[in-house]
Each structure stands twice: as structure tokens, then as C-alpha cells.
Enzyme design. Structure first.
Site, PDB file in Angstrom:
ATOM      1  N   LYS A  14      -7.422  74.061  20.560  1.00 50.14           N
ATOM      2  CA  LYS A  14      -8.770  73.466  20.581  1.00 50.14           C
ATOM      3  C   LYS A  14      -9.299  73.296  19.152  1.00 50.14           C
ATOM      4  O   LYS A  14      -9.796  72.235  18.802  1.00 50.14           O
ATOM      5  CB  LYS A  14      -9.739  74.351  21.391  1.00 50.14           C
ATOM      6  N   ARG A  89     -17.288  78.605  28.722  1.00 49.05           N
ATOM      7  CA  ARG A  89     -16.139  79.388  29.169  1.00 49.05           C
ATOM      8  C   ARG A  89     -16.385  80.023  30.528  1.00 49.05           C
ATOM      9  O   ARG A  89     -15.503  80.699  31.054  1.00 49.05           O
ATOM     10  CB  ARG A  89     -15.858  80.487  28.158  1.00 49.05           C
ATOM     11  N   ARG A 128       0.129  83.281  14.612  1.00 48.50           N
ATOM     12  CA  ARG A 128      -1.106  83.159  13.817  1.00 48.50           C
ATOM     13  C   ARG A 128      -1.574  84.545  13.356  1.00 48.50           C
ATOM     14  O   ARG A 128      -2.114  84.689  12.269  1.00 48.50           O
ATOM     15  CB  ARG A 128      -2.202  82.472  14.636  1.00 48.50           C
ATOM     16  N   ARG A 134      -7.038  88.243  12.403  1.00 48.69           N
ATOM     17  CA  ARG A 134      -7.860  88.403  13.610  1.00 48.69           C
ATOM     18  C   ARG A 134      -7.286  89.500  14.496  1.00 48.69           C
ATOM     19  O   ARG A 134      -6.115  89.439  14.896  1.00 48.69           O
ATOM     20  CB  ARG A 134      -7.911  87.079  14.387  1.00 48.69           C
ATOM     21  N   ARG A 146      -6.806  88.136  26.984  1.00 52.08           N
ATOM     22  CA  ARG A 146      -7.516  86.868  26.747  1.00 52.08           C
ATOM     23  C   ARG A 146      -7.088  85.821  27.771  1.00 52.08           C
ATOM     24  O   ARG A 146      -7.913  85.063  28.282  1.00 52.08           O
ATOM     25  CB  ARG A 146      -7.225  86.359  25.323  1.00 52.08           C
TER      26      ARG A 146
HETATM   27  P1  B4P Z   1      -6.182  77.096  17.838  1.00 57.74           P
HETATM   28  O1  B4P Z   1      -6.428  75.647  17.718  1.00 57.74           O
HETATM   29  O2  B4P Z   1      -6.758  77.936  16.748  1.00 57.74           O
HETATM   30  O3  B4P Z   1      -6.645  77.794  19.186  1.00 57.74           O
HETATM   31  P2  B4P Z   1      -7.966  77.735  20.004  1.00 57.74           P
HETATM   32  O4  B4P Z   1      -7.563  77.202  21.325  1.00 57.74           O
HETATM   33  O5  B4P Z   1      -9.018  76.978  19.250  1.00 57.74           O
HETATM   34  O6  B4P Z   1      -8.545  79.211  19.971  1.00 57.74           O
HETATM   35  P3  B4P Z   1      -8.983  80.592  20.557  1.00 57.74           P
HETATM   36  O7  B4P Z   1      -9.105  80.556  22.044  1.00 57.74           O
HETATM   37  O8  B4P Z   1      -8.067  81.564  19.897  1.00 57.74           O
HETATM   38  O9  B4P Z   1     -10.351  80.985  19.962  1.00 57.74           O
HETATM   39  P4  B4P Z   1     -11.890  81.001  20.099  1.00 57.74           P
HETATM   40  O10 B4P Z   1     -12.272  81.053  18.680  1.00 57.74           O
HETATM   41  O11 B4P Z   1     -12.446  79.893  20.916  1.00 57.74           O
HETATM   42  O12 B4P Z   1      -4.610  77.256  17.917  1.00 57.74           O
HETATM   43  C1  B4P Z   1      -3.971  78.494  17.999  1.00 57.74           C
HETATM   44  C2  B4P Z   1      -2.702  78.478  17.162  1.00 57.74           C
HETATM   45  O13 B4P Z   1      -1.781  77.513  17.657  1.00 57.74           O
HETATM   46  C3  B4P Z   1      -2.935  78.128  15.700  1.00 57.74           C
HETATM   47  O14 B4P Z   1      -2.200  79.011  14.895  1.00 57.74           O
HETATM   48  C4  B4P Z   1      -2.432  76.709  15.563  1.00 57.74           C
HETATM   49  O15 B4P Z   1      -1.910  76.437  14.280  1.00 57.74           O
HETATM   50  C5  B4P Z   1      -1.333  76.658  16.618  1.00 57.74           C
HETATM   51  N1  B4P Z   1      -1.164  75.328  17.176  1.00 57.74           N
HETATM   52  C6  B4P Z   1      -2.157  74.441  17.474  1.00 57.74           C
HETATM   53  N2  B4P Z   1      -1.641  73.303  17.987  1.00 57.74           N
HETATM   54  C7  B4P Z   1      -0.270  73.493  18.035  1.00 57.74           C
HETATM   55  C8  B4P Z   1       0.835  72.689  18.475  1.00 57.74           C
HETATM   56  N3  B4P Z   1       0.654  71.450  18.969  1.00 57.74           N
HETATM   57  N4  B4P Z   1       2.084  73.199  18.399  1.00 57.74           N
HETATM   58  C9  B4P Z   1       2.286  74.454  17.885  1.00 57.74           C
HETATM   59  N5  B4P Z   1       1.284  75.255  17.443  1.00 57.74           N
HETATM   60  C10 B4P Z   1       0.026  74.779  17.517  1.00 57.74           C
HETATM   61  O16 B4P Z   1     -12.277  82.376  20.861  1.00 57.74           O
HETATM   62  C11 B4P Z   1     -12.088  83.673  20.333  1.00 57.74           C
HETATM   63  C12 B4P Z   1     -12.914  84.717  21.102  1.00 57.74           C
HETATM   64  O17 B4P Z   1     -14.337  84.483  20.904  1.00 57.74           O
HETATM   65  C13 B4P Z   1     -12.778  84.773  22.630  1.00 57.74           C
HETATM   66  O18 B4P Z   1     -11.671  85.550  23.060  1.00 57.74           O
HETATM   67  C14 B4P Z   1     -14.138  85.423  23.035  1.00 57.74           C
HETATM   68  O19 B4P Z   1     -14.123  86.818  22.858  1.00 57.74           O
HETATM   69  C15 B4P Z   1     -15.126  84.839  22.062  1.00 57.74           C
HETATM   70  N6  B4P Z   1     -15.792  83.620  22.585  1.00 57.74           N
HETATM   71  C16 B4P Z   1     -15.705  82.380  22.021  1.00 57.74           C
HETATM   72  N7  B4P Z   1     -16.420  81.501  22.752  1.00 57.74           N
HETATM   73  C17 B4P Z   1     -16.962  82.183  23.798  1.00 57.74           C
HETATM   74  C18 B4P Z   1     -17.766  81.806  24.908  1.00 57.74           C
HETATM   75  N8  B4P Z   1     -18.157  80.545  25.092  1.00 57.74           N
HETATM   76  N9  B4P Z   1     -18.123  82.761  25.813  1.00 57.74           N
HETATM   77  C19 B4P Z   1     -17.747  84.043  25.651  1.00 57.74           C
HETATM   78  N10 B4P Z   1     -16.974  84.467  24.630  1.00 57.74           N
HETATM   79  C20 B4P Z   1     -16.581  83.548  23.695  1.00 57.74           C
END
Ligand code: B4P
Length: 191
Positions: A14, A89, A128, A134, A146
Site C-alpha cells: 500500500k 481497517r 523489510r 520497526r 497482523r
Molecule cells: P508496504 O508498501 O510498506 O506495506 P503496507 O501494505 O503499506 O504496510 P503495513 O500494513 O505494514 O503498514 P501500516 O503502516 O499501514 O510494503 C511492505 C514491503 O513490501 C516493503 O518492504 C516493500 O518494499 C515491499 N514490496 C512492496 N511492493 C512489492 C512488490 N511488488 N514485490 C515485492 N516486494 C514489495 O500499519 C502498521 C500498523 O499501524 C498496524 O499494524 C496497526 O497497528 C497500526 N494502524 C495503522 N492504521 C490503522 C488503522 N486504520 N486502524 C488501526 N490501527 C492502524
């Protein structure tokens, strides 16, 4: 206004795809994960409360994140549209977002869901974790929690947006550019 919910399990990409979408469509990026990590870095009371939950891979309370998004919407009244990254979420968050946007005479245009299998998610997050610092990327048990939180509380949102005919699914496995191109194709159908 183009208002996109970018959806998917932890590690689906994302954050990665948001960066490309912002550059392409000049949207305002609202990532609740980034905002919460900013609060932790600033050492605020909210950050201290959120840190314990985030480090364990649990969701932060709905009222906290809804309040954060509400003030960000107020601060960005002139934006041409928003990418909601990692929000909503839970169904409660989705209902709150609908109400907040209705007060501004706008609504969610579409939900774009990145589909990635659990094995690939775990691999990405552990990788990562070697560099991100993190706590929630550091071990498989927390990552599993998660994913469990996602399956129990977040995945039901697919039905929520399907019922509004706004749900679009995209394969989240492939190169970053391939996935971005598929996302652009979906957006072209509503723009
Ligand atoms: P990202 O792009 O970083 O992953 P994400 O889906 O954005 O993130 P995440 O769910 O971890 O975090 P969030 O901050 O929302 O990609 C992950 C990895 O994959 C990276 O290393 C990237 O380089 C790699 N990658 C990406 N695309 C790729 C591809 N095509 N091929 C290979 N590798 C690839 O949430 C963190 C925490 O915050 C939650 O657990 C919760 O505690 C809290 N939180 C956030 N929002 C909340 C909400 N609305 N309600 C309640 N809690 C919340």
C-alpha cells in the site's frame, strides 16, 4: 474529487503504490500508519498509547484513528482528492469515513485492493524488518498476528465496499511497475 481507499493486508504494498499514485494523480496521501509512527517519534501521549499495540501487531482503537483522519481532512480542505492508505481497517472506521466525507459533499470513489498471499507477505515484512527498525516487522509471530487482525477485522471491508459497487481487486504480486499499471487501468474506468 478522486478519493481512493488503497487496501490490502500488511505488507501488500500500500505504501509503495501510494507513492506512485500520488505522483500520477496529485492526490493527498493519508496513511494512518505513517501518522501513528510520526506521533511515536514525537513522543506524544497518543504515540505512547499506540506504540504498545503496534509493536504487538494489533490495531489501534477506532476512535484514535478516526480522530486523526478527521483533523487531517480539516487541514486539507482544498485537496483535489485523497489516497487513504491503511485506513479504514474496520467497518466502524469505514462508516465514520463515509460520514466525514459526506459532510464535505464528497465520497469514496473506489476501493483498490492489493491481493497477496500470506507466504509472500511474511517474506516481504521479515525482509523489510532487517532495515526498517520497526518492531512489528521483526518476528514471524507478530507478523502472523497482523495478518490475523487483517483477516478478522479488515477483510470484511471488501463486502462493505462491494455493497456500494466500489470494490476493485488487483493482483499485488509482480513488479511494482506492473502492479501500478494495473491500478492505473482500474482508475481509468472511473476518471
Ligand atoms: P508496504 O508498501 O510498506 O506495506 P503496507 O501494505 O503499506 O504496510 P503495513 O500494513 O505494514 O503498514 P501500516 O503502516 O499501514 O510494503 C511492505 C514491503 O513490501 C516493503 O518492504 C516493500 O518494499 C515491499 N514490496 C512492496 N511492493 C512489492 C512488490 N511488488 N514485490 C515485492 N516486494 C514489495 O500499519 C502498521 C500498523 O499501524 C498496524 O499494524 C496497526 O497497528 C497500526 N494502524 C495503522 N492504521 C490503522 C488503522 N486504520 N486502524 C488501526 N490501527 C492502524
Amino acid at each position: 474529487m478522486l478519493n481512493i481507499v488503497l487496501f490490502g493486508p500488511p505488507g501488500a504494498g500500500k505504501g509503495t503504490q501510494s507513492e506512485k499514485l500520488i505522483a500520477e494523480y496529485q492526490l493527498m496521501h493519508l496513511s494512518t500508519g505513517d501518522i501513528l509512527r510520526g506521533e511515536i517519534a514525537a513522543g506524544t501521549a497518543l504515540g505512547l498509547e499506540a506504540k504498545k499495540l503496534m509493536d504487538a501487531g494489533s490495531l489501534v482503537p477506532d476512535e484514535v484513528v478516526i480522530g486523526m483522519i478527521s483533523s487531517k481532512l480539516d487541514q486539507n480542505k482544498n485537496a483535489d482528492g485523497f489516497i487513504f492508505d491503511g485506513f479504514p481497517r474496520t467497518v466502524k472506521q469505514a462508516e465514520a469515513l463515509d460520514k466525514l466525507l459526506a459532510q464535505k459533499n464528497t465520497s469514496i470513489t473506489m476501493m483498490l485492493a492489493l491481493e497477496v498471499n500470506d507466504e509472500e507477505l511474511t517474506k516481504r515484512l521479515l525482509f523489510r524488518g532487517k532495515f526498517s527498525g520497526r518492531a512489528d516487522d521483526q518476528n514471524e509471530e507478530i507478523i502472523r498476528n497482523r495478518i490475523k487482525e487483517y483477516n478478522n477485522k479488515t477483510a470484511p471491508l471488501k463486502s462493505y465496499y462491494s455493497a456500494q459497487s466500489k470494490f476493485q481487486s488487483v493482483n499485488g504480486v509482480g513488479t511494482v511497475d506492473e502492479i501500478f499499471s494495473n491500478l492505473r487501468g482500474k482508475i481509468a474506468t472511473v476518471k
